[in-house]
Design a protein around this motif. Sequence first.
Motif, PDB file in Angstrom:
ATOM      1  N   ARG A   1       0.856  -1.190   0.000  1.00  0.00           N
ATOM      2  CA  ARG A   1       0.000   0.000   0.000  1.00  0.00           C
ATOM      3  C   ARG A   1       0.894   1.243   0.000  1.00  0.00           C
ATOM      4  N   GLY A   2       0.471   2.237  -0.744  1.00  0.00           N
ATOM      5  CA  GLY A   2       1.246   3.474  -0.856  1.00  0.00           C
ATOM      6  C   GLY A   2       0.895   4.165  -2.154  1.00  0.00           C
ATOM      7  N   SER A   3       1.854   4.822  -2.767  1.00  0.00           N
ATOM      8  CA  SER A   3       1.666   5.478  -4.055  1.00  0.00           C
ATOM      9  C   SER A   3       2.683   4.890  -5.020  1.00  0.00           C
ATOM     10  N   PHE A   4       2.184   4.273  -6.094  1.00  0.00           N
ATOM     11  CA  PHE A   4       3.066   3.559  -7.016  1.00  0.00           C
ATOM     12  C   PHE A   4       2.806   4.003  -8.451  1.00  0.00           C
ATOM     13  N   LEU A   5       3.873   4.343  -9.158  1.00  0.00           N
ATOM     14  CA  LEU A   5       3.793   4.665 -10.576  1.00  0.00           C
ATOM     15  C   LEU A   5       3.809   3.349 -11.338  1.00  0.00           C
ATOM     16  N   LEU A   6       2.760   3.095 -12.112  1.00  0.00           N
ATOM     17  CA  LEU A   6       2.661   1.867 -12.889  1.00  0.00           C
ATOM     18  C   LEU A   6       3.280   2.061 -14.270  1.00  0.00           C
ATOM     19  N   ARG A   7       3.556   0.946 -14.942  1.00  0.00           N
ATOM     20  CA  ARG A   7       4.143   0.990 -16.278  1.00  0.00           C
ATOM     21  C   ARG A   7       3.292   1.829 -17.222  1.00  0.00           C
TER      22      ARG A   7
ATOM     23  N   GLY B   1       1.827   4.470 -16.601  1.00  0.00           N
ATOM     24  CA  GLY B   1       1.944   5.889 -16.284  1.00  0.00           C
ATOM     25  C   GLY B   1       0.946   6.364 -15.250  1.00  0.00           C
ATOM     26  N   THR B   2       0.011   5.516 -14.886  1.00  0.00           N
ATOM     27  CA  THR B   2      -0.973   5.881 -13.865  1.00  0.00           C
ATOM     28  C   THR B   2      -0.397   5.630 -12.472  1.00  0.00           C
ATOM     29  N   ILE B   3      -1.028   6.258 -11.498  1.00  0.00           N
ATOM     30  CA  ILE B   3      -0.626   6.093 -10.103  1.00  0.00           C
ATOM     31  C   ILE B   3      -1.640   5.177  -9.424  1.00  0.00           C
ATOM     32  N   ALA B   4      -1.164   4.217  -8.663  1.00  0.00           N
ATOM     33  CA  ALA B   4      -2.041   3.297  -7.938  1.00  0.00           C
ATOM     34  C   ALA B   4      -1.716   3.361  -6.459  1.00  0.00           C
ATOM     35  N   ASP B   5      -2.731   3.067  -5.631  1.00  0.00           N
ATOM     36  CA  ASP B   5      -2.491   3.074  -4.178  1.00  0.00           C
ATOM     37  C   ASP B   5      -2.149   1.684  -3.643  1.00  0.00           C
TER      38      ASP B   5
END
Length: 173
Positions: free
Chosen positions: A18-24, A26-30
């Motif tokens: 859990r956190g803030s992750f930049l996905l391949r 280009g979107t941000i996921a929690d």
Amino acid sequence: MSTDPTLARDLAAAATLRGSFLLRSGTIADTYFDKYRFEGDPALLRRLADAMLALVPAETQLLAGLELGGVPIATAMSLASGLPAVFVRKQAKSYGTCLAVEGGDVTGKRVLLVEDVISTGGAIADAVPLVRAAGAQIIGVVCAIWRGDGAPGITVMPDLPVRAAFTRAVRRS
């Protein structure tokens, strides 16, 4: 079928961050699923290998782990079963043996590809020609988790059987 009723839950607990992750994309996921968290845990890896071994066709002669995530799983499966393992690079290296398939001769062998997580099957589609060029007969694919839509399968290779220990929701398939 796995006799380990808590494996799916334990894999998810180890790998879901859990956190803030930049996905391949280009979107941000929690949330982020970090498969290397369970691949690097010896106890979980052993349990996963046992569950995946239940999906291995009897005619399998070699396990072929795909770079990078399939390598530790294929190794664990090999240790648990006694089946030899080879390792499939994304491309042949340009030095030394200059091979794409490392670890032994696959010529004429019935090979099962081993992957960690499959979403679209792109890595499988890239690996198949390399393994076939090395002389192997690919009999199918086994993966830890199928994250694609519908039943496990590679769209561009509809005749290649794909067996998954778990689906995207990390439930037994």
